[in-house]
Design a protein around this motif. Structure first.
Motif, PDB file in Angstrom:
ATOM      1  N   HIS A 112       0.863  -1.179   0.000  1.00  0.00           N
ATOM      2  CA  HIS A 112       0.000   0.000   0.000  1.00  0.00           C
ATOM      3  C   HIS A 112       0.901   1.230   0.000  1.00  0.00           C
ATOM      4  N   ALA A 113       0.306   2.392  -0.270  1.00  0.00           N
ATOM      5  CA  ALA A 113       1.065   3.646  -0.303  1.00  0.00           C
ATOM      6  C   ALA A 113       0.592   4.609   0.785  1.00  0.00           C
ATOM      7  N   LYS A 114      -0.077   4.072   1.803  1.00  0.00           N
ATOM      8  CA  LYS A 114      -0.636   4.915   2.868  1.00  0.00           C
ATOM      9  C   LYS A 114       0.442   5.238   3.904  1.00  0.00           C
ATOM     10  N   PRO A 115       0.549   6.500   4.305  1.00  0.00           N
ATOM     11  CA  PRO A 115       1.612   6.883   5.233  1.00  0.00           C
ATOM     12  C   PRO A 115       1.394   6.368   6.651  1.00  0.00           C
ATOM     13  N   VAL A 116       2.506   6.236   7.364  1.00  0.00           N
ATOM     14  CA  VAL A 116       2.526   5.646   8.703  1.00  0.00           C
ATOM     15  C   VAL A 116       3.314   6.567   9.624  1.00  0.00           C
ATOM     16  N   GLY A 117       2.807   6.791  10.846  1.00  0.00           N
ATOM     17  CA  GLY A 117       3.524   7.678  11.745  1.00  0.00           C
ATOM     18  C   GLY A 117       3.345   7.369  13.220  1.00  0.00           C
ATOM     19  N   LEU A 118       4.209   8.001  14.014  1.00  0.00           N
ATOM     20  CA  LEU A 118       4.179   7.879  15.473  1.00  0.00           C
ATOM     21  C   LEU A 118       3.919   9.247  16.073  1.00  0.00           C
ATOM     22  N   LEU A 119       2.965   9.323  16.993  1.00  0.00           N
ATOM     23  CA  LEU A 119       2.741  10.550  17.750  1.00  0.00           C
ATOM     24  C   LEU A 119       3.635  10.469  18.989  1.00  0.00           C
ATOM     25  N   ASP A 120       4.726  11.216  18.948  1.00  0.00           N
ATOM     26  CA  ASP A 120       5.788  11.091  19.956  1.00  0.00           C
ATOM     27  C   ASP A 120       5.673  12.159  21.042  1.00  0.00           C
ATOM     28  N   VAL A 121       4.525  12.260  21.664  1.00  0.00           N
ATOM     29  CA  VAL A 121       4.317  13.236  22.732  1.00  0.00           C
ATOM     30  C   VAL A 121       5.169  12.863  23.942  1.00  0.00           C
ATOM     31  N   GLY A 122       5.906  13.834  24.437  1.00  0.00           N
ATOM     32  CA  GLY A 122       6.733  13.602  25.613  1.00  0.00           C
ATOM     33  C   GLY A 122       7.871  12.628  25.391  1.00  0.00           C
ATOM     34  N   GLY A 123       8.219  12.360  24.138  1.00  0.00           N
ATOM     35  CA  GLY A 123       9.301  11.426  23.845  1.00  0.00           C
ATOM     36  C   GLY A 123       8.948   9.974  24.105  1.00  0.00           C
ATOM     37  N   PHE A 124       7.640   9.647  24.101  1.00  0.00           N
ATOM     38  CA  PHE A 124       7.222   8.274  24.395  1.00  0.00           C
ATOM     39  C   PHE A 124       7.921   7.257  23.491  1.00  0.00           C
ATOM     40  N   TRP A 125       8.051   7.591  22.199  1.00  0.00           N
ATOM     41  CA  TRP A 125       8.628   6.638  21.253  1.00  0.00           C
ATOM     42  C   TRP A 125      10.139   6.788  21.103  1.00  0.00           C
ATOM     43  N   ALA A 126      10.768   7.686  21.872  1.00  0.00           N
ATOM     44  CA  ALA A 126      12.208   7.923  21.723  1.00  0.00           C
ATOM     45  C   ALA A 126      13.053   6.651  21.889  1.00  0.00           C
ATOM     46  N   PRO A 127      12.789   5.796  22.889  1.00  0.00           N
ATOM     47  CA  PRO A 127      13.590   4.563  23.002  1.00  0.00           C
ATOM     48  C   PRO A 127      13.444   3.655  21.774  1.00  0.00           C
ATOM     49  N   LEU A 128      12.224   3.557  21.249  1.00  0.00           N
ATOM     50  CA  LEU A 128      11.998   2.739  20.063  1.00  0.00           C
ATOM     51  C   LEU A 128      12.732   3.336  18.863  1.00  0.00           C
ATOM     52  N   LEU A 129      12.649   4.652  18.696  1.00  0.00           N
ATOM     53  CA  LEU A 129      13.323   5.303  17.572  1.00  0.00           C
ATOM     54  C   LEU A 129      14.836   5.134  17.667  1.00  0.00           C
ATOM     55  N   GLY A 130      15.360   5.168  18.885  1.00  0.00           N
ATOM     56  CA  GLY A 130      16.786   4.928  19.078  1.00  0.00           C
ATOM     57  C   GLY A 130      17.164   3.521  18.654  1.00  0.00           C
ATOM     58  N   ALA A 131      16.341   2.552  19.018  1.00  0.00           N
ATOM     59  CA  ALA A 131      16.600   1.160  18.624  1.00  0.00           C
ATOM     60  C   ALA A 131      16.530   1.009  17.108  1.00  0.00           C
ATOM     61  N   LEU A 132      15.565   1.655  16.480  1.00  0.00           N
ATOM     62  CA  LEU A 132      15.436   1.574  15.026  1.00  0.00           C
ATOM     63  C   LEU A 132      16.641   2.198  14.321  1.00  0.00           C
ATOM     64  N   ARG A 133      17.144   3.313  14.866  1.00  0.00           N
ATOM     65  CA  ARG A 133      18.348   3.917  14.282  1.00  0.00           C
ATOM     66  C   ARG A 133      19.544   2.962  14.409  1.00  0.00           C
TER      67      ARG A 133
END
Length: 195
Positions: free
Chosen positions: A126-147
């Protein structure tokens, strides 16, 4: 964007701010005329999100497996409650009914859902966009792992860059809109991320 699929917790979490965030998102989507597609539950952040959207006059489409209705987990007051048999069907229906996807705070279910639709986009299903609402850095640990995973060569940098991330709903909606309708195209020399 006519409808946004939102993945989030069916529990409350320890911080009441998460419920406040879910209520704010539900009301804001309704005010913007964006329909909500979600997992159909009445408890936790899912219920708060749906109630706030409904209270603000928004369209709310819940998709829930029959077994969860039998456990009395379904939100009976939504605009439309779609009943299916399996979790696989649930995700496929949600994906079909939405124009984009966003994850709010949640646990295993939320992670599994957002990763599946993101991988579908990366693979061109599919071509539908995907995102994370990172309020307060909630997803920061996950984003660090993905990097970190990207740095090892198991996740293409272009795929990681394709994930919309913003600290507030207006920013996330803007980022999703920019990606709307555009199929993910890996940068020259980037193949699909190794699995």
């Amino acid at each position: 964007m006519r409808r946004l699929a939102v993945f989030l917790a069916s529990s409350d979490g320890h911080d009441p701010a998460y419920a406040g965030l879910a209520a704010e998102v539900g009301a804001d989507l309704a005010r913007r005329g964006i329909g909500l597609v979600y997992g159909g539950g009445r408890t936790g952040l899912m219920g708060v999100l749906a109630d706030a959207a409904l209270k603000a006059g928004g369209e709310v489409i819940g998709v829930i497996p029959r077994s969860m209705i039998e456990r009395e987990w379904a939100h009976e007051g939504v605009t439309e409650l779609v009943v299916c048999d399996t979790m696989h069907e649930r995700k496929a229906i949600m994906a079909d009914r939405a124009d984009a996807f966003a994850a709010l705070p949640g646990g295993l279910g939320t992670l599994e859902e957002i990763f599946e639709v993101w991988s579908w986009r990366q693979l061109g299903f599919h071509a539908k966009p995907v995102g994370l609402l990172d309020v307060g850095g909630f997803w920061a640990p996950l984003l660090g792992a993905l990097r970190g995973i990207s740095a090892t060569g198991f996740l293409a940098a272009s795929t990681l860059d394709d994930l919309a991330v913003a600290p507030d709903l207006p920013g996330l909606l803007e980022a999703l809109e920019r990606r709307l309708g555009g199929a993910h195209r890996p940068a020259h020399g980037d193949g699909p991320a190794p699995r």
